[in-house]
Write an enzyme that holds these catalytic residues in place. Structure first.
Site, short mmCIF file in Angstrom:
data_model
loop_
_atom_site.label_atom_id
_atom_site.label_comp_id
_atom_site.label_asym_id
_atom_site.label_seq_id
_atom_site.Cartn_x
_atom_site.Cartn_y
_atom_site.Cartn_z
N ASP A 288 0.57 -6.22 -24.40
CA ASP A 288 0.36 -4.78 -24.35
C ASP A 288 1.54 -4.08 -25.04
OD1 ASP A 288 -0.98 -2.42 -23.83
OD2 ASP A 288 -0.31 -2.26 -21.75
N SER A 292 2.50 2.44 -23.46
CA SER A 292 3.27 3.26 -22.52
C SER A 292 2.35 3.82 -21.45
CB SER A 292 3.98 4.41 -23.25
OG SER A 292 4.64 5.26 -22.34
#
Length: 392
Positions: A288, A292
């Site tokens: 990932d 964020s």
């Protein structure tokens, strides 16, 4: 003139353990793997690289990276920037699959495609998924199936958000149609045609995917729910999906030390799956990276959690140190995601005909040297090749 590279005395995992081997690379491809290759016997001049004392494995395939940035959920200031080449290579990653994520308005599949092509030019292998969290899907040709068929870099659809407050709350019929688009697009273009599902912590988890498997003829291999270690109930469901033939994607960047609560440490999730007999070939792990998430604070502000590509090898290393065999740990970031996305045996292995994506690990099992398509990108953990706009 061809570039010829000979790697000597590699303790090779291809990903299966092979013992000491020599690896002959011509241009971007592995030509031969043998117990001994003598440079004077070769018909051309060859660059010899010693892998003495190193564990040599396939370069990682990170199937979930926000290469043009992610986040933005706390406002425009919280958008992460584009990933730089050295962020990828120093993490041991030689192949990335880019995704959009939450924001399908300020970011676009066309921009993702341009970045993917740019990374490929800079020296690594890069692909993408079309669309984002939301439904209706944001595509380049107006149809996700056409994107997969007509655009070489598009391998599938994703990440579509389920069981998450940020999703479009799609109906089961909508998800069925998305999976069908991916499957048909993959069939007509000889691609995997997968759909990555961003999984939130909602109570239903991946129940909808189980219902679709029960009600349709869609094979489970087209489903890749990611972030499955973010909550215990989700992880339990994921193990069952793997047993039914689906791929489940652990996120190496979801860890308590990175600010995620009530999650399962990625290396621990790998160990648990192994001990419980979950089919290891159905388990993948991605970073990932460059994504964020905004966590609200009591004072009205927000704390930003940013994930790093380097977490991928950190969790592989932790898994090995906790008792997972090397060949099991590395396949989760190499051969398995390569198979899931239709890239194997070009990616995810070190065998004749495969791309020369090769990673040396030192005695401490840290990333030492990285070759991407036969080109040395990293040496002694430091980037030799920088991206176009990186500064030294």
């Amino acid at each position: 003139m061809s570039r010829v590279l000979l790697i000597k005395n590699a303790n090779l995992y291809d990903p299966e353990p092979q013992g000491l081997r020599d690896i002959l690379v011509v241009d971007e491809k592995v030509l031969t793997v043998a117990e001994h290759i003598d440079p004077p016997e070769l018909p051309v001049l060859v660059e010899v690289v010693s892998a003495e004392g190193k564990t040599v494995i396939p370069g990682y395939v990170d199937q979930h990276v926000h290469v043009i940035g992610g986040g933005g959920e706390a406002g425009p200031y919280s958008r992460t920037p584009e990933v730089m080449l050295s962020d990828v290579t120093t993490a041991g990653v030689t192949t990335v699959i880019g995704v959009l994520g939450t924001d399908g308005t300020g970011r676009h599949p066309e921009s993702l495609l341009a970045k993917v092509r740019g990374l490929e030019t800079e020296g690594i292998s890069a692909y993408m998924l079309t669309a984002s969290y939301e439904i209706p899907l944001r595509t380049m040709t107006g149809d996700a199936r056409r994107d997969i068929i007509l655009i070489d870099k598009v391998l599938g659809i994703g990440e579509i958000a389920l069981s998450d407050h940020r999703s479009s709350q799609p109906t089961k019929d909508e998800v069925k149609r998305i999976l069908t688009q991916a499957r048909l697009g993959g069939m007509l273009s000889a691609k995997a045609g997968v759909v990555q599902f961003h999984m939130g912590i909602g109570k239903n988890g991946i129940q909808m995917l189980f219902e679709i498997l029960d009600e349709t003829e869609i094979p489970a291999r087209h489903m890749i729910p990611t972030h499955v270690n973010r909550a215990p109930h989700l992880f339990e469901q994921a193990k069952e999906l793997a047993r039914r033939g689906g791929y489940i994607d652990i996120t190496s960047g979801i860890r308590e030390e990175d600010g995620f609560t009530n999650c399962i440490k990625p290396s621990e999730a790998i160990r648990i799956c192994m001990e419980e007999g979950v089919p290891m070939e159905q388990i993948t792990m991605s970073s990932d990276g460059n994504g964020s998430m905004s966590v609200p604070l009591p004072d009205g502000g927000a704390r930003l959690l940013v994930t790093r590509l380097s977490s991928l090898h950190e969790e592989v290393r932790d898994a090995v140190f906790s008792g997972v065999p090397i060949e099991k740990a590395i396949q989760i970031c190499g051969a398995n995601p390569a198979r899931a996305n239709g890239l194997y045996p070009k990616k995810g292995c070190i065998r004749p005909g495969s791309d020369a994506d090769i990673l040396f690990l030192n005695e401490e099992f840290l990333v030492d040297t990285v070759f991407a398509r036969g080109r040395k990108m990293v040496e002694h953990g430091k980037a030799l090749v920088k991206g176009t706009f990186e500064t030294n």
